[in-house]
Scaffold this motif. Sequence first.
Motif, PDB file in Angstrom:
ATOM      1  N   ALA A 338       0.692  -1.224  -0.031  1.00 27.64           N
ATOM      2  CA  ALA A 338       0.114   0.014   0.073  1.00 27.64           C
ATOM      3  C   ALA A 338       0.853   1.251  -0.026  1.00 27.64           C
ATOM      4  O   ALA A 338       0.566   2.236  -0.657  1.00 27.64           O
ATOM      5  CB  ALA A 338      -1.039   0.122   1.215  1.00 27.64           C
ATOM      6  N   THR A 342       1.178   3.561  -3.611  1.00 25.11           N
ATOM      7  CA  THR A 342       0.222   4.606  -3.439  1.00 25.11           C
ATOM      8  C   THR A 342      -0.275   5.437  -4.626  1.00 25.11           C
ATOM      9  O   THR A 342      -1.443   5.777  -4.803  1.00 25.11           O
ATOM     10  CB  THR A 342       0.136   5.493  -2.173  1.00 25.11           C
ATOM     11  N   ASP A 343       0.779   5.587  -5.561  1.00 21.83           N
ATOM     12  CA  ASP A 343       0.437   6.493  -6.576  1.00 21.83           C
ATOM     13  C   ASP A 343       0.022   5.504  -7.817  1.00 21.83           C
ATOM     14  O   ASP A 343       0.204   5.982  -8.837  1.00 21.83           O
ATOM     15  CB  ASP A 343       1.518   7.539  -6.934  1.00 21.83           C
ATOM     16  N   HIS A 348      -4.591   0.214  -6.888  1.00 22.37           N
ATOM     17  CA  HIS A 348      -5.804   0.337  -6.406  1.00 22.37           C
ATOM     18  C   HIS A 348      -6.910  -0.446  -7.070  1.00 22.37           C
ATOM     19  O   HIS A 348      -7.766  -0.921  -6.339  1.00 22.37           O
ATOM     20  CB  HIS A 348      -6.088   1.786  -6.389  1.00 22.37           C
ATOM     21  N   LEU A 351      -6.643  -3.884  -5.757  1.00 20.42           N
ATOM     22  CA  LEU A 351      -7.046  -3.896  -4.289  1.00 20.42           C
ATOM     23  C   LEU A 351      -8.696  -4.194  -4.732  1.00 20.42           C
ATOM     24  O   LEU A 351      -9.276  -4.757  -3.862  1.00 20.42           O
ATOM     25  CB  LEU A 351      -6.604  -2.735  -3.608  1.00 20.42           C
ATOM     26  N   GLY A 352      -9.217  -3.012  -5.389  1.00 22.45           N
ATOM     27  CA  GLY A 352     -10.433  -3.299  -5.472  1.00 22.45           C
ATOM     28  C   GLY A 352     -10.963  -4.551  -5.823  1.00 22.45           C
ATOM     29  O   GLY A 352     -12.121  -4.995  -5.435  1.00 22.45           O
ATOM     30  N   ASP A 363     -15.370  -1.227   0.934  1.00 21.91           N
ATOM     31  CA  ASP A 363     -13.864  -0.940   0.666  1.00 21.91           C
ATOM     32  C   ASP A 363     -13.468  -0.899  -0.534  1.00 21.91           C
ATOM     33  O   ASP A 363     -12.525  -0.251  -0.859  1.00 21.91           O
ATOM     34  CB  ASP A 363     -13.073  -1.984   1.612  1.00 21.91           C
ATOM     35  N   ALA A 367     -11.392   1.731  -3.019  1.00 22.20           N
ATOM     36  CA  ALA A 367     -10.310   1.346  -3.947  1.00 22.20           C
ATOM     37  C   ALA A 367     -10.352   1.864  -5.120  1.00 22.20           C
ATOM     38  O   ALA A 367      -9.448   2.502  -6.024  1.00 22.20           O
ATOM     39  CB  ALA A 367      -9.839  -0.041  -3.734  1.00 22.20           C
ATOM     40  N   TYR A 368     -11.437   1.443  -6.113  1.00 22.38           N
ATOM     41  CA  TYR A 368     -11.836   2.090  -7.437  1.00 22.38           C
ATOM     42  C   TYR A 368     -11.749   3.503  -7.352  1.00 22.38           C
ATOM     43  O   TYR A 368     -11.228   3.919  -8.337  1.00 22.38           O
ATOM     44  CB  TYR A 368     -12.920   1.337  -7.891  1.00 22.38           C
ATOM     45  N   SER A 370      -9.936   5.742  -5.565  1.00 13.67           N
ATOM     46  CA  SER A 370      -8.445   6.171  -5.652  1.00 13.67           C
ATOM     47  C   SER A 370      -7.888   5.974  -7.048  1.00 13.67           C
ATOM     48  O   SER A 370      -7.272   6.627  -7.657  1.00 13.67           O
ATOM     49  CB  SER A 370      -7.696   5.340  -4.626  1.00 13.67           C
ATOM     50  N   ALA A 371      -8.428   4.510  -7.489  1.00 10.96           N
ATOM     51  CA  ALA A 371      -7.689   4.093  -8.946  1.00 10.96           C
ATOM     52  C   ALA A 371      -8.302   5.032 -10.030  1.00 10.96           C
ATOM     53  O   ALA A 371      -7.305   5.528 -10.884  1.00 10.96           O
ATOM     54  CB  ALA A 371      -8.296   2.877  -9.394  1.00 10.96           C
TER      55      ALA A 371
END
Lengths: 390, 115
Positions: A338, A342-343, A348, A351-352, A363, A367-368, A370-371
């Motif tokens: 993570a 992170t960028d 992300h 993770l989604g 959750d 994640a999506y 952030s992506a």
Amino acid sequence: MATLIRVLGDFELAEDARQDAFVAALERWPETGLPRRPGAWIQTTARNKAIDRIRRQRVEQLPGDLRELSSSDEGIDRLITKLDQPIEDDQLRLIFTCCHPALTREAQVALTLSTVAGLRTEEIARAFLTPTPTLAQRLVRSKRKIRLAGIPFRVPPEELLPERLPQVLLVLYLIFNEGYSATDGDTLVRQELCDEAIRLGRLLVTLLPYESEALGLLALMMFQHSRRDSRTDDAGGLVLLEEQDRDRWDVELIAEAARLVRRARESHVAGTYLLQAEIAAQHSLARTAEQTDWCRIESLYRDILEREPTPVVALNHAVAVLMSDGPGAALALLERLAEPLTDYLYFHATLGEVLTRLGRVADARLAYTSALSLARNAHEQAFLRGKLAR
Amino acid sequence: MKYMLLINSEESFYESVTEEQIGEIMAGYGRFTEELEAAGANVESNRLQPTSTATTVRVRDGKTATTDGPFAETKEQLGGYYVIDVPNLDDAIAFAAKIPSAEYGSVEVRPIWEM
């Protein structure tokens, strides 16, 4: 071209002579018709034009080795004999010279495409979305550096090969990826980059038949290229591997790549290109997405991770774990990534996917989201919005 | 071809190491110079006094202006050089890599302009 450079010891002179030959062809061919062997015609003409230029130039402006030869008719005859004896290794020398570590990566790529592959400056500029004058200047500067800094025109000796070959392989792979991964720009030119990278890869394995990483890289590029017709939809969007129409994969190319992997395996040393090629082989040889051997892929990624312990490789490994051992095991691996990733959009997005499969919908949405904030083009955005809309 | 190998390192480095370590580095330089001699590649070499002894000269509008110190303040300073004569850049790089300071500083390889 490679022979011209070796014998003349000067990139610029060789290139000028080749240009002269093309101009002569443009003038003559419309009248005389196409010669029986156009390539040979160009070669002979370029040789003659080079001799003309040497005769015309002032001695002190010539590169060292030519000064003496050009001063007598006998010397010129010796030069002509040399120019008419191409050595098979000339192409290989040229590749290694263009990829010399004293040149910047951009210069290595541009020089290889221009000098080894024979692409025109405008074509290279278009493929890399660089203004033509910038690229032309980059080429001029790097050729001058080769001459002034005394970069040798040769295949590096055995002891330097382990250090230099990876440079050459990386340049070929960069050329291939430039053609393969970007979805904008001129499609025709991009296709040409992939073809060129594969052609150069073939040349490399012909000249260095026992280098398993060269074989591995060529196989890897071929496996990827075999999916060129199925990897985008009509609108230009990317189609995921598991959703591609496998009937449109190039089976001949896949078979050839698989043979290369077997050949490379005989050396019992596996580098990261060969391992990646083996992963690509698992995908290419599975009849359906469901039949993919994810356990084997997971173990191959583990081998890569051992050699290249980077967060991005670890992410790829986590995806393989997701497919082979399920979302629980994958999540444990992702949590460690993570911070460094992170960028990184794909972190992300992965993770989604993992959280969705674990039933943690809220959750997964985070994640999506952030992506989506990291998505750079319309295709990525559309894909992620699709995930969020479910 | 002739190349100048410019040896750069932080001058403060030598204050941070023991006499013994400096002795080892100097012995390393001795061995390197011998190797160059044996290969017939040594043209000349010199160690420079620290940059605190440097004076920079500029001439502007016919007037000479001198300033104390090196031409630019940098993290690493030029501490010495070798001029070598070898067939090509690969050989120059190979020698540059054997210079003891390459392990804690850097060595710039510059071809010499042949007149």
